[in-house]
Design a protein around this motif. Structure first.
Motif, PDB file in Angstrom:
ATOM      1  N   THR A 194      -6.491   0.905 -20.587  1.00 50.51           N
ATOM      2  CA  THR A 194      -6.344   0.212 -21.829  1.00 50.51           C
ATOM      3  C   THR A 194      -7.878   0.097 -22.072  1.00 50.51           C
ATOM      4  N   CYS A 195      -7.990  -0.522 -23.505  1.00 46.74           N
ATOM      5  CA  CYS A 195      -9.396  -1.173 -23.650  1.00 46.74           C
ATOM      6  C   CYS A 195     -10.251   0.261 -23.687  1.00 46.74           C
ATOM      7  N   PHE A 196     -10.091   1.431 -23.834  1.00 46.95           N
ATOM      8  CA  PHE A 196     -10.779   2.513 -23.375  1.00 46.95           C
ATOM      9  C   PHE A 196     -12.105   2.626 -24.431  1.00 46.95           C
ATOM     10  N   GLN A 197     -13.048   3.074 -24.165  1.00 47.75           N
ATOM     11  CA  GLN A 197     -14.227   3.138 -25.037  1.00 47.75           C
ATOM     12  C   GLN A 197     -15.168   4.337 -24.781  1.00 47.75           C
ATOM     13  N   ARG A 198     -14.640   5.227 -23.821  1.00 51.16           N
ATOM     14  CA  ARG A 198     -15.398   6.419 -23.601  1.00 51.16           C
ATOM     15  C   ARG A 198     -17.071   6.117 -23.078  1.00 51.16           C
ATOM     16  N   GLN A 199     -17.219   4.918 -22.282  1.00 52.52           N
ATOM     17  CA  GLN A 199     -18.316   4.626 -22.013  1.00 52.52           C
ATOM     18  C   GLN A 199     -18.789   5.295 -20.421  1.00 52.52           C
ATOM     19  N   ALA A 200     -19.618   5.331 -20.353  1.00 46.29           N
ATOM     20  CA  ALA A 200     -20.450   5.947 -18.909  1.00 46.29           C
ATOM     21  C   ALA A 200     -19.834   5.169 -17.967  1.00 46.29           C
ATOM     22  N   GLY A 201     -19.132   5.633 -16.663  1.00 48.86           N
ATOM     23  CA  GLY A 201     -18.525   4.889 -15.803  1.00 48.86           C
ATOM     24  C   GLY A 201     -17.050   4.935 -15.867  1.00 48.86           C
ATOM     25  N   GLU A 202     -16.315   4.901 -16.953  1.00 41.45           N
ATOM     26  CA  GLU A 202     -15.005   5.088 -17.139  1.00 41.45           C
ATOM     27  C   GLU A 202     -14.418   6.267 -16.400  1.00 41.45           C
ATOM     28  N   GLN A 203     -14.892   7.514 -16.499  1.00 41.27           N
ATOM     29  CA  GLN A 203     -14.471   8.507 -15.880  1.00 41.27           C
ATOM     30  C   GLN A 203     -14.441   8.306 -14.424  1.00 41.27           C
ATOM     31  N   THR A 204     -15.430   7.761 -14.058  1.00 35.85           N
ATOM     32  CA  THR A 204     -15.590   7.558 -12.527  1.00 35.85           C
ATOM     33  C   THR A 204     -14.331   6.595 -11.768  1.00 35.85           C
ATOM     34  N   GLY A 205     -14.130   5.396 -12.855  1.00 39.10           N
ATOM     35  CA  GLY A 205     -13.384   4.500 -12.475  1.00 39.10           C
ATOM     36  C   GLY A 205     -11.841   5.168 -12.472  1.00 39.10           C
ATOM     37  N   GLU A 206     -11.614   5.980 -13.632  1.00 41.27           N
ATOM     38  CA  GLU A 206     -10.360   6.869 -13.541  1.00 41.27           C
ATOM     39  C   GLU A 206     -10.039   7.671 -12.426  1.00 41.27           C
ATOM     40  N   ASP A 207     -11.150   8.468 -11.971  1.00 46.96           N
ATOM     41  CA  ASP A 207     -11.068   9.081 -10.612  1.00 46.96           C
ATOM     42  C   ASP A 207     -10.978   8.377  -9.686  1.00 46.96           C
ATOM     43  N   TRP A 208     -11.486   7.363  -9.525  1.00 46.36           N
ATOM     44  CA  TRP A 208     -11.231   6.428  -8.341  1.00 46.36           C
ATOM     45  C   TRP A 208      -9.659   5.973  -8.495  1.00 46.36           C
ATOM     46  N   LEU A 209      -9.174   5.518  -9.388  1.00 44.10           N
ATOM     47  CA  LEU A 209      -7.632   5.483  -9.518  1.00 44.10           C
ATOM     48  C   LEU A 209      -6.623   6.461  -9.026  1.00 44.10           C
ATOM     49  N   ARG A 210      -7.163   7.507  -9.562  1.00 48.16           N
ATOM     50  CA  ARG A 210      -6.138   8.884  -8.952  1.00 48.16           C
ATOM     51  C   ARG A 210      -6.478   9.194  -7.464  1.00 48.16           C
ATOM     52  N   GLU A 211      -7.485   8.944  -7.007  1.00 39.34           N
ATOM     53  CA  GLU A 211      -7.956   9.451  -5.486  1.00 39.34           C
ATOM     54  C   GLU A 211      -7.651   8.201  -4.594  1.00 39.34           C
ATOM     55  N   ASN A 212      -7.607   6.902  -4.914  1.00 34.80           N
ATOM     56  CA  ASN A 212      -7.435   5.911  -4.026  1.00 34.80           C
ATOM     57  C   ASN A 212      -6.253   5.156  -3.952  1.00 34.80           C
ATOM     58  N   LEU A 213      -5.748   4.943  -5.274  1.00 37.99           N
ATOM     59  CA  LEU A 213      -4.524   4.050  -5.256  1.00 37.99           C
ATOM     60  C   LEU A 213      -3.212   4.681  -5.120  1.00 37.99           C
ATOM     61  N   ASP A 214      -3.394   6.023  -5.156  1.00 37.80           N
ATOM     62  CA  ASP A 214      -2.271   6.792  -4.563  1.00 37.80           C
ATOM     63  C   ASP A 214      -1.020   6.595  -5.682  1.00 37.80           C
ATOM     64  N   CYS A 215      -1.064   6.606  -6.738  1.00 37.54           N
ATOM     65  CA  CYS A 215      -0.062   6.343  -7.960  1.00 37.54           C
ATOM     66  C   CYS A 215      -0.459   6.969  -9.211  1.00 37.54           C
ATOM     67  N   PRO A 216       0.583   7.480  -9.836  1.00 34.68           N
ATOM     68  CA  PRO A 216       0.205   8.095 -11.257  1.00 34.68           C
ATOM     69  C   PRO A 216      -0.583   7.415 -12.212  1.00 34.68           C
ATOM     70  N   VAL A 217      -1.336   8.044 -12.882  1.00 32.43           N
ATOM     71  CA  VAL A 217      -2.150   7.536 -14.015  1.00 32.43           C
ATOM     72  C   VAL A 217      -1.843   8.178 -15.131  1.00 32.43           C
ATOM     73  N   TYR A 218      -1.332   7.594 -16.301  1.00 31.12           N
ATOM     74  CA  TYR A 218      -1.020   8.002 -17.500  1.00 31.12           C
ATOM     75  C   TYR A 218      -2.004   8.756 -18.148  1.00 31.12           C
ATOM     76  N   LYS A 219      -1.550   9.990 -18.864  1.00 31.55           N
ATOM     77  CA  LYS A 219      -2.641  10.955 -19.604  1.00 31.55           C
ATOM     78  C   LYS A 219      -3.294   9.909 -20.696  1.00 31.55           C
ATOM     79  N   THR A 220      -2.172   9.290 -21.424  1.00 36.37           N
ATOM     80  CA  THR A 220      -2.530   8.823 -22.647  1.00 36.37           C
ATOM     81  C   THR A 220      -3.633   7.432 -22.441  1.00 36.37           C
ATOM     82  N   HIS A 221      -4.588   7.206 -23.032  1.00 36.45           N
ATOM     83  CA  HIS A 221      -5.462   6.118 -22.953  1.00 36.45           C
ATOM     84  C   HIS A 221      -5.544   5.248 -24.262  1.00 36.45           C
ATOM     85  N   ILE A 222      -5.480   3.940 -23.935  1.00 43.19           N
ATOM     86  CA  ILE A 222      -5.433   3.232 -25.303  1.00 43.19           C
ATOM     87  C   ILE A 222      -6.667   2.840 -25.488  1.00 43.19           C
TER      88      ILE A 222
END
Length: 257
Positions: free
Chosen positions: A186-214
């Protein structure tokens, strides 16, 4: 009735916005019958739907009274097919009283209450406080799925591992049917670091991440002051369009699952 907890231990990640937007889209776009459970003493979900009050019964009554009348607790809203179990500050005291009451099970009270109205609704959405307390445990015990809204910032992942562990503990000990449906950015602004954060979610939390960004939208503030769902307040805003896309993605995943 499919019951979904919207939950994160961190505040300010759009839990209430997500709950309200899902309820509005499901009911108005897909003709689903939706029961919203406000499980946060702040009562922001109740305020958005115009049912916040100290003169009527609330979720606190369900937590404390095994014979609480659901017809008195559930409030109809101005929106077709959306009803609300409201909350207010009395939930704080109710949580403490439940913890001191050993005369009956503490973790299953909400599930027991919701089962009485399960045939009346297609979806139940629970807006949870940024905490793990007895009422949020009750929500997880009552839920089929959990959706975690996540705002990608320097504190984004505070408590995520703990929350995932709590969901797993609840599944193992109290609710075998509970599953973590996914994280919603949520609160997605395409700022530097957001993709890194999303990659961390996908790699470390071991749960699905929705394709849609709010995406972040200034219209959200206006909708909160007007006490209207963002999709009603500004249907063409980025956040409104994204929530419509998210609900579509959510329903598609439900059909697959």
């Amino acid at each position: 009735m499919k019951t979904v907890s919207i939950i994160n231990l961190k505040g300010g990640v759009a839990k209430t916005l997500t709950t309200v937007s899902m309820a509005y889209a499901l009911s108005q776009q897909y003709n689903a019958r939706v029961l919203v459970v406000d499980n946060d003493k702040q009562g922001n979900c109740s305020k958005t739907f115009g049912v916040h009050s100290y003169d009527r019964q609330s979720i606190a009554d369900l937590m404390l009274d095994r014979d609480a009348d659901l017809a008195e607790v559930i409030q109809h809203t101005k929106y077709d097919r959306i009803d609300v179990i409201p909350a207010n500050m009395t939930l704080l005291t109710a949580n403490m009283q439940v913890m001191m009451d050993s005369s009956r099970p503490q973790q299953t009270r909400l599930r027991t209450a919701l089962r009485k109205v399960a045939d009346l609704y297609d979806y139940c959405l629970i807006d949870n406080a940024p905490d793990i307390n007895i009422s949020t445990v009750n929500a997880l015990v009552a839920s089929d799925e959990a959706v975690i809204p996540v705002k990608i910032d320097s504190y984004a992942f505070d408590g995520l591992i703990e929350l995932k562990n709590q969901i797993e503990i609840t599944r193992e000990e109290l609710n075998p049917g509970l599953r973590l449906a996914g994280c919603l950015i949520t609160c997605f602004q395409r700022q530097a670091g957001e993709q890194t954060g999303e990659d961390w979610l996908r790699e470390n939390l071991d749960c699905p991440v929705y394709k849609t960004h709010i995406r972040y939208s200034g219209k959200v503030v206006g909708s909160s002051f007007e006490c209207k769902p963002i999709i009603e307040y500004s249907k063409t805003s980025a956040a409104a369009r994204d929530y419509l896309d998210f609900v579509s993605e959510f329903l598609t995943a439900e059909k697959r699952g």
